[in-house]
Design a protein around this motif. Structure first.
Motif, PDB file in Angstrom:
ATOM      1  N   ASN A 147       0.906  -1.244   0.023  1.00 16.40           N
ATOM      2  CA  ASN A 147      -0.175   0.084  -0.041  1.00 16.40           C
ATOM      3  C   ASN A 147       0.783   1.224  -0.016  1.00 16.40           C
ATOM      4  OD1 ASN A 147       0.955  -0.467   2.748  1.00 16.40           O
ATOM      5  ND2 ASN A 147      -1.228   0.282   3.684  1.00 16.40           N
ATOM      6  N   ALA A 148       2.209   1.117   0.200  1.00 18.95           N
ATOM      7  CA  ALA A 148       2.849   2.440  -0.059  1.00 18.95           C
ATOM      8  C   ALA A 148       2.981   2.702  -1.499  1.00 18.95           C
ATOM      9  CB  ALA A 148       4.540   2.061   0.416  1.00 18.95           C
ATOM     10  N   PRO A 149       3.048   4.293  -1.731  1.00 20.25           N
ATOM     11  CA  PRO A 149       3.096   4.657  -3.159  1.00 20.25           C
ATOM     12  C   PRO A 149       4.331   4.646  -3.628  1.00 20.25           C
ATOM     13  CG  PRO A 149       3.232   6.533  -1.417  1.00 20.25           C
ATOM     14  CD  PRO A 149       2.911   5.366  -0.655  1.00 20.25           C
ATOM     15  N   ILE A 150       5.394   4.438  -2.841  1.00 17.40           N
ATOM     16  CA  ILE A 150       6.972   4.563  -3.371  1.00 17.40           C
ATOM     17  C   ILE A 150       7.818   3.394  -2.630  1.00 17.40           C
ATOM     18  CG2 ILE A 150       7.017   6.704  -4.491  1.00 17.40           C
ATOM     19  CD1 ILE A 150       8.670   7.603  -2.252  1.00 17.40           C
ATOM     20  N   PHE A 151       8.999   3.091  -3.083  1.00 12.19           N
ATOM     21  CA  PHE A 151       9.718   2.163  -2.311  1.00 12.19           C
ATOM     22  C   PHE A 151      10.551   3.053  -1.591  1.00 12.19           C
ATOM     23  CE2 PHE A 151      13.233  -0.484  -1.924  1.00 12.19           C
ATOM     24  CZ  PHE A 151      12.597  -1.651  -1.513  1.00 12.19           C
ATOM     25  N   PRO A 152      11.103   2.641  -0.636  1.00 13.11           N
ATOM     26  CA  PRO A 152      11.763   3.598   0.393  1.00 13.11           C
ATOM     27  C   PRO A 152      13.112   4.178  -0.238  1.00 13.11           C
ATOM     28  CG  PRO A 152      11.074   1.207   1.558  1.00 13.11           C
ATOM     29  CD  PRO A 152      10.759   1.268   0.285  1.00 13.11           C
ATOM     30  N   VAL A 153      13.903   3.259  -0.977  1.00 15.57           N
ATOM     31  CA  VAL A 153      15.154   3.805  -1.423  1.00 15.57           C
ATOM     32  C   VAL A 153      15.039   3.694  -2.995  1.00 15.57           C
ATOM     33  CG1 VAL A 153      16.389   3.609   0.516  1.00 15.57           C
ATOM     34  CG2 VAL A 153      16.137   1.742  -0.713  1.00 15.57           C
ATOM     35  N   SER A 154      16.127   3.808  -3.707  1.00 13.63           N
ATOM     36  CA  SER A 154      16.383   3.684  -5.225  1.00 13.63           C
ATOM     37  C   SER A 154      16.934   2.522  -5.473  1.00 13.63           C
ATOM     38  CB  SER A 154      17.184   4.810  -5.592  1.00 13.63           C
ATOM     39  OG  SER A 154      16.327   6.124  -5.572  1.00 13.63           O
ATOM     40  N   THR A 155      17.844   1.955  -4.745  1.00  9.13           N
ATOM     41  CA  THR A 155      18.553   0.445  -5.372  1.00  9.13           C
ATOM     42  C   THR A 155      18.783  -0.496  -4.273  1.00  9.13           C
ATOM     43  OG1 THR A 155      20.747   1.544  -4.117  1.00  9.13           O
ATOM     44  CG2 THR A 155      20.150   2.006  -6.388  1.00  9.13           C
ATOM     45  N   PRO A 156      18.817  -1.584  -4.428  1.00 11.37           N
ATOM     46  CA  PRO A 156      18.754  -2.929  -3.376  1.00 11.37           C
ATOM     47  C   PRO A 156      20.052  -2.583  -2.552  1.00 11.37           C
ATOM     48  CG  PRO A 156      18.713  -3.564  -5.642  1.00 11.37           C
ATOM     49  CD  PRO A 156      18.911  -2.168  -6.005  1.00 11.37           C
ATOM     50  N   GLN A 157      21.349  -1.992  -3.093  1.00 12.54           N
ATOM     51  CA  GLN A 157      22.365  -1.768  -2.019  1.00 12.54           C
ATOM     52  C   GLN A 157      21.739  -0.614  -1.165  1.00 12.54           C
ATOM     53  OE1 GLN A 157      25.275  -2.905  -1.555  1.00 12.54           O
ATOM     54  NE2 GLN A 157      25.861  -1.352   0.113  1.00 12.54           N
ATOM     55  N   GLY A 158      20.825   0.473  -1.499  1.00 17.25           N
ATOM     56  CA  GLY A 158      20.515   1.352  -0.354  1.00 17.25           C
ATOM     57  C   GLY A 158      19.623   0.853   0.554  1.00 17.25           C
ATOM     58  N   PHE A 159      18.741  -0.168   0.090  1.00 15.87           N
ATOM     59  CA  PHE A 159      17.911  -0.831   0.948  1.00 15.87           C
ATOM     60  C   PHE A 159      18.865  -1.649   2.045  1.00 15.87           C
ATOM     61  CE2 PHE A 159      15.247  -4.668   2.073  1.00 15.87           C
ATOM     62  CZ  PHE A 159      14.261  -3.859   2.951  1.00 15.87           C
ATOM     63  N   TYR A 160      19.633  -2.390   1.714  1.00 13.91           N
ATOM     64  CA  TYR A 160      20.516  -3.172   2.421  1.00 13.91           C
ATOM     65  C   TYR A 160      21.269  -2.167   3.648  1.00 13.91           C
ATOM     66  CZ  TYR A 160      24.312  -6.008   4.586  1.00 13.91           C
ATOM     67  OH  TYR A 160      25.123  -6.757   5.434  1.00 13.91           O
ATOM     68  N   GLU A 161      21.603  -0.855   3.086  1.00 10.04           N
ATOM     69  CA  GLU A 161      22.185  -0.060   4.132  1.00 10.04           C
ATOM     70  C   GLU A 161      21.041   0.643   4.933  1.00 10.04           C
ATOM     71  OE1 GLU A 161      23.944   2.715   1.567  1.00 10.04           O
ATOM     72  OE2 GLU A 161      25.443   1.471   0.792  1.00 10.04           O
ATOM     73  N   LEU A 162      19.666   0.601   4.656  1.00 12.40           N
ATOM     74  CA  LEU A 162      18.405   1.054   5.181  1.00 12.40           C
ATOM     75  C   LEU A 162      18.572  -0.157   6.545  1.00 12.40           C
ATOM     76  CD1 LEU A 162      16.354   2.861   6.062  1.00 12.40           C
ATOM     77  CD2 LEU A 162      15.144   1.666   4.430  1.00 12.40           C
ATOM     78  N   LEU A 163      18.664  -1.496   5.926  1.00  8.08           N
ATOM     79  CA  LEU A 163      18.393  -2.478   7.225  1.00  8.08           C
ATOM     80  C   LEU A 163      19.375  -2.436   8.326  1.00  8.08           C
ATOM     81  CD1 LEU A 163      17.170  -5.435   4.995  1.00  8.08           C
ATOM     82  CD2 LEU A 163      15.890  -4.002   6.592  1.00  8.08           C
ATOM     83  N   THR A 164      20.613  -1.795   7.583  1.00 10.56           N
ATOM     84  CA  THR A 164      21.728  -2.026   8.611  1.00 10.56           C
ATOM     85  C   THR A 164      21.535  -0.715   9.601  1.00 10.56           C
ATOM     86  OG1 THR A 164      23.275  -3.163   6.919  1.00 10.56           O
ATOM     87  CG2 THR A 164      24.119  -2.100   8.581  1.00 10.56           C
ATOM     88  N   ALA A 165      21.272   0.342   9.092  1.00 12.12           N
ATOM     89  CA  ALA A 165      20.974   1.501   9.715  1.00 12.12           C
ATOM     90  C   ALA A 165      20.011   1.147  10.800  1.00 12.12           C
ATOM     91  CB  ALA A 165      20.895   2.699   8.963  1.00 12.12           C
ATOM     92  N   SER A 166      18.907   0.756  10.249  1.00 15.05           N
ATOM     93  CA  SER A 166      17.785   0.642  11.424  1.00 15.05           C
ATOM     94  C   SER A 166      17.975  -0.124  12.324  1.00 15.05           C
ATOM     95  CB  SER A 166      16.465   0.241  10.509  1.00 15.05           C
ATOM     96  OG  SER A 166      16.634  -1.159  10.098  1.00 15.05           O
TER      97      SER A 166
END
Length: 351
Positions: free
Chosen positions: A138-157
């Motif tokens: 249901n989100a209108p966009i993905f949180p980040v632009s790249t898979p690498q960015g998503f991994y970094e987001l998981l790590t940071a969170s």
């Protein structure tokens, strides 16, 4: 289903927002396939492991979208999609659907009001044996632009460093737009009132061989009603499952499947960038949910809603996420299959 130049200091990541953001990002767990990055940097194994809560994954369950409820129904194509794609699923007719409403969390016992992202997975099969699987949220966009960015987001969170999220946002300012939705977007009291978006871009191939960059959404027939999260919390930890079961028992629930075609120059590789609202849309059919099915030992238990399972006439685009999601889903499936004895309600093994 945008970007903002605001600095990370312009957002106060209070407890409520942090919870919403972390839960939201967990709704869309993707991984690189082997070869995109060197194995030393990022693999499906590493990224799926990063999804786990501090106490580790709940054995026998999906590593993400662990809480949900299954359904069966139909997709009735109106024939209009055939101008964009030769996929048989768009030929006028009615086709069986297996689907699953779900929450973006690795915790199968999470309270519904604490999870920001809601999802819908579907599998549509046509008489010739072809299948179209899709996993939407249901989100209108993905949180980040790249898979690498998503991994970094998981790590940071998941980091104990109090500055980890601030540093992440400074490096990935596109995340600010997603945070705005996580904090200020509408909450509803029903799976039936949500709009579900593909977010990723695909290519529809028509009868002449021409390709059309596409995203799609399921638009609910039910009128969405905004409900504050604190009010939802009073409805109990499993109110979504209970509500959709009662609602479907009273009558089938419907969504219109609407595809949006990109204009030249629109980004198809970045699901964090929404396409402008004036892009051409085509309503191609109706999803009808007819029967809620049990989650445990039900027909959804042994399926991954892998977005790369596509019929002839639909292909992936330059968007890297569908293949990444496929790799992550496979890793999750293999893990929970090996842990089948831990899954409640089954003695027969893998699901």
């Amino acid at each position: 289903m945008v970007q903002s130049p605001a600095s990370p200091n312009s957002f106060r990541l209070g407890p409520v927002l942090i919870i919403a953001a972390v839960v939201g990002i967990a709704a869309v767990a993707f991984a690189y396939t082997a070869g995109w990055l060197s194995p030393q940097r990022l693999t499906p194994k590493k990224l799926v492991a990063a999804l786990a809560p501090p106490g580790g994954p709940t054995l026998g369950h999906r590593r993400n979208h662990a809480k949900g409820i299954c359904f069966t129904g139909t997709f009735e194509a109106n024939g209009d999609g055939s101008s964009l794609s030769r996929a048989p699923v768009f030929a006028r007719g009615q086709y069986p659907v297996l689907g699953r409403f779900n929450l973006g969390t690795p915790d199968p016992d999470a309270a519904d009001a604490t999870v920001r992202v809601r999802g819908l997975g579907i599998s549509i099969k046509t008489p010739d044996g072809q299948e179209w699987r899709s996993a939407m949220i249901n989100a209108p966009i993905f949180p980040v632009s790249t898979p690498q960015g998503f991994y970094e987001l998981l790590t940071a969170s998941g980091s104990k460093n109090p500055d980890a999220m601030k540093k992440f946002i400074a490096a990935h300012p596109e995340f600010i737009t997603f945070l705005g939705w996580a904090k200020g977007g509408r909450w509803t009291g029903s799976y039936a009132e949500e709009r579900y978006n593909s977010l990723d871009s695909f290519l529809f191939v028509d009868g002449s061989g021409a390709t059309h960059p596409i995203r799609w959404s399921l638009i609910p027939a039910a009128q969405p009603v905004s409900v504050p999260p604190d009010e939802l919390a009073k409805r109990g930890p499993d109110f979504l499952e209970q509500e959709i079961t009662q609602r479907v028992a009273a009558g089938p629930q419907r969504w219109s499947l609407v595809v949006t075609e990109a204009n030249p120059g629109d980004s198809t590789a970045d699901p964090n960038k929404a396409w402008p609202a004036d892009r051409r849309t085509v309503e191609v059919g109706t999803l009808t949910v007819q029967q809620i099915e049990p989650e445990r030992d039900g027909p959804c238990l042994n399926i991954n809603f892998d977005p790369t399972v596509l019929p002839a006439g639909i292909t992936t685009s330059d968007d890297p996420f569908p293949a990444a999601r496929s790799a992550a889903y496979s890793r999750s499936y293999n893990s929970r299959t090996a842990e089948a004895s831990h899954y409640p309600g089954t003695d027969t093994g893998a699901r």
